[in-house]
Design an enzyme around this catalytic site. Sequence first.
Site, mmCIF file in Angstrom:
data_model
loop_
_atom_site.group_PDB
_atom_site.id
_atom_site.type_symbol
_atom_site.label_atom_id
_atom_site.label_comp_id
_atom_site.label_asym_id
_atom_site.label_seq_id
_atom_site.Cartn_x
_atom_site.Cartn_y
_atom_site.Cartn_z
ATOM 1 N N TYR A 95 0.796 -1.238 0.000
ATOM 2 C CA TYR A 95 0.000 0.000 0.000
ATOM 3 C C TYR A 95 0.830 1.290 0.000
ATOM 4 O O TYR A 95 0.502 2.229 -0.744
ATOM 5 C CB TYR A 95 -1.045 -0.026 1.125
ATOM 6 C CG TYR A 95 -2.261 -0.812 0.680
ATOM 7 C CD1 TYR A 95 -3.338 -0.175 0.088
ATOM 8 C CD2 TYR A 95 -2.294 -2.208 0.783
ATOM 9 C CE1 TYR A 95 -4.438 -0.889 -0.369
ATOM 10 C CE2 TYR A 95 -3.384 -2.940 0.320
ATOM 11 C CZ TYR A 95 -4.459 -2.274 -0.248
ATOM 12 O OH TYR A 95 -5.534 -2.987 -0.717
ATOM 13 N N GLU A 137 -9.316 -6.580 3.577
ATOM 14 C CA GLU A 137 -8.603 -7.703 2.957
ATOM 15 C C GLU A 137 -8.080 -8.700 3.997
ATOM 16 O O GLU A 137 -8.029 -9.898 3.746
ATOM 17 C CB GLU A 137 -7.479 -7.161 2.051
ATOM 18 C CG GLU A 137 -8.088 -6.581 0.772
ATOM 19 C CD GLU A 137 -7.186 -5.672 -0.042
ATOM 20 O OE1 GLU A 137 -5.953 -5.670 0.175
ATOM 21 O OE2 GLU A 137 -7.713 -4.956 -0.909
HETATM 22 C C1 HEM Z 1 -6.425 2.081 -1.802
HETATM 23 C C2 HEM Z 1 -5.654 1.559 -2.738
HETATM 24 C C3 HEM Z 1 -6.176 0.758 -3.903
HETATM 25 C C4 HEM Z 1 -7.298 0.926 -4.657
HETATM 26 C C5 HEM Z 1 -8.365 2.004 -4.512
HETATM 27 C C6 HEM Z 1 -7.298 -0.130 -5.658
HETATM 28 C C7 HEM Z 1 -8.283 -0.319 -6.614
HETATM 29 C C8 HEM Z 1 -8.331 -1.341 -7.513
HETATM 30 C C9 HEM Z 1 -9.398 -1.584 -8.463
HETATM 31 C C10 HEM Z 1 -10.646 -0.721 -8.623
HETATM 32 C C11 HEM Z 1 -9.090 -2.681 -9.162
HETATM 33 C C12 HEM Z 1 -9.919 -3.359 -10.259
HETATM 34 C C13 HEM Z 1 -10.675 -4.469 -9.585
HETATM 35 C C14 HEM Z 1 -11.445 -5.387 -10.494
HETATM 36 O O1 HEM Z 1 -11.535 -5.122 -11.692
HETATM 37 O O2 HEM Z 1 -11.976 -6.365 -9.956
HETATM 38 C C15 HEM Z 1 -7.836 -3.155 -8.663
HETATM 39 C C16 HEM Z 1 -7.178 -4.257 -9.145
HETATM 40 C C17 HEM Z 1 -5.888 -4.588 -8.826
HETATM 41 N N1 HEM Z 1 -5.124 -4.003 -7.847
HETATM 42 FE FE1 HEM Z 1 -5.675 -2.500 -6.653
HETATM 43 N N2 HEM Z 1 -6.193 -0.902 -5.488
HETATM 44 C C18 HEM Z 1 -5.475 -0.401 -4.439
HETATM 45 C C19 HEM Z 1 -4.285 -0.891 -3.960
HETATM 46 C C20 HEM Z 1 -3.539 -1.869 -4.567
HETATM 47 C C21 HEM Z 1 -2.220 -2.293 -4.132
HETATM 48 C C22 HEM Z 1 -1.482 -1.746 -2.910
HETATM 49 C C23 HEM Z 1 -1.800 -3.242 -5.009
HETATM 50 C C24 HEM Z 1 -0.465 -3.974 -5.009
HETATM 51 C C25 HEM Z 1 0.562 -3.537 -5.666
HETATM 52 C C26 HEM Z 1 -2.854 -3.420 -5.985
HETATM 53 C C27 HEM Z 1 -2.835 -4.317 -7.033
HETATM 54 C C28 HEM Z 1 -3.887 -4.604 -7.862
HETATM 55 C C29 HEM Z 1 -3.854 -5.626 -8.899
HETATM 56 C C30 HEM Z 1 -2.654 -6.505 -9.229
HETATM 57 C C31 HEM Z 1 -5.098 -5.628 -9.515
HETATM 58 C C32 HEM Z 1 -5.583 -6.487 -10.678
HETATM 59 C C33 HEM Z 1 -5.412 -5.687 -11.925
HETATM 60 C C34 HEM Z 1 -5.041 -6.512 -13.137
HETATM 61 O O3 HEM Z 1 -5.618 -7.577 -13.342
HETATM 62 O O4 HEM Z 1 -4.147 -6.039 -13.853
HETATM 63 N N3 HEM Z 1 -3.894 -2.581 -5.675
HETATM 64 N N4 HEM Z 1 -7.397 -2.330 -7.652
#
Ligand code: HEM
Length: 145
Positions: A95, A137
Amino acid sequence: MLDTQTKEIVKSTIRALKQYGEDITKVFYRELFSRYPQVQGMFDMEKQKNGKQPKALAMAILNAANNIDNLEKSRAFVENIGKTHVRLNVAPEHYPLVGECLLVAIKEVLGEAASDEVIEAWGKAYGEIAEFYIKVEEKIYQARK
Ligand code: HEM
């Protein structure tokens, strides 16, 4: 809890963020993958190319900012994203990396509109939002055991 002034600053920048949301997210990914290449493997790079994912993340930022007074309101939304995160092994230590790159991106895209005050307020707000995501989470990880 965030102080009133911080919340006001965050809310007052939502409109600009909406306008530049996709640009911010693009800069964000560029920074994240160049500073922290170790996390790139978690992401689906096909989605990056067709622009689907930048949209999703931009909307999540706006969603969070809209609910900054009461993050509980966004619980159902966060639980959904949390399932995706847990499936990909997103961990609490990721994060701060995301927060750092998000602030760099906001600064670059907003330009002069991004005063130190604005950046500081978003830093604090991101901290609260991240804490909420991490707690949601944690529960999903626990339930999976
Ligand atoms: C408050 C912080 C964060 C928000 C608001 C956020 C938001 C999101 C959203 C909206 C999605 C798309 C979900 C879906 O389509 O089901 C997503 C996917 C994802 N997030 Fe986050 N996220 C956050 C933090 C993080 C962190 C810290 C990581 C790790 C590095 C991360 C890694 C990912 C990955 C790997 C995906 C899947 C995307 C893909 O398939 O390429 N996220 N996140």
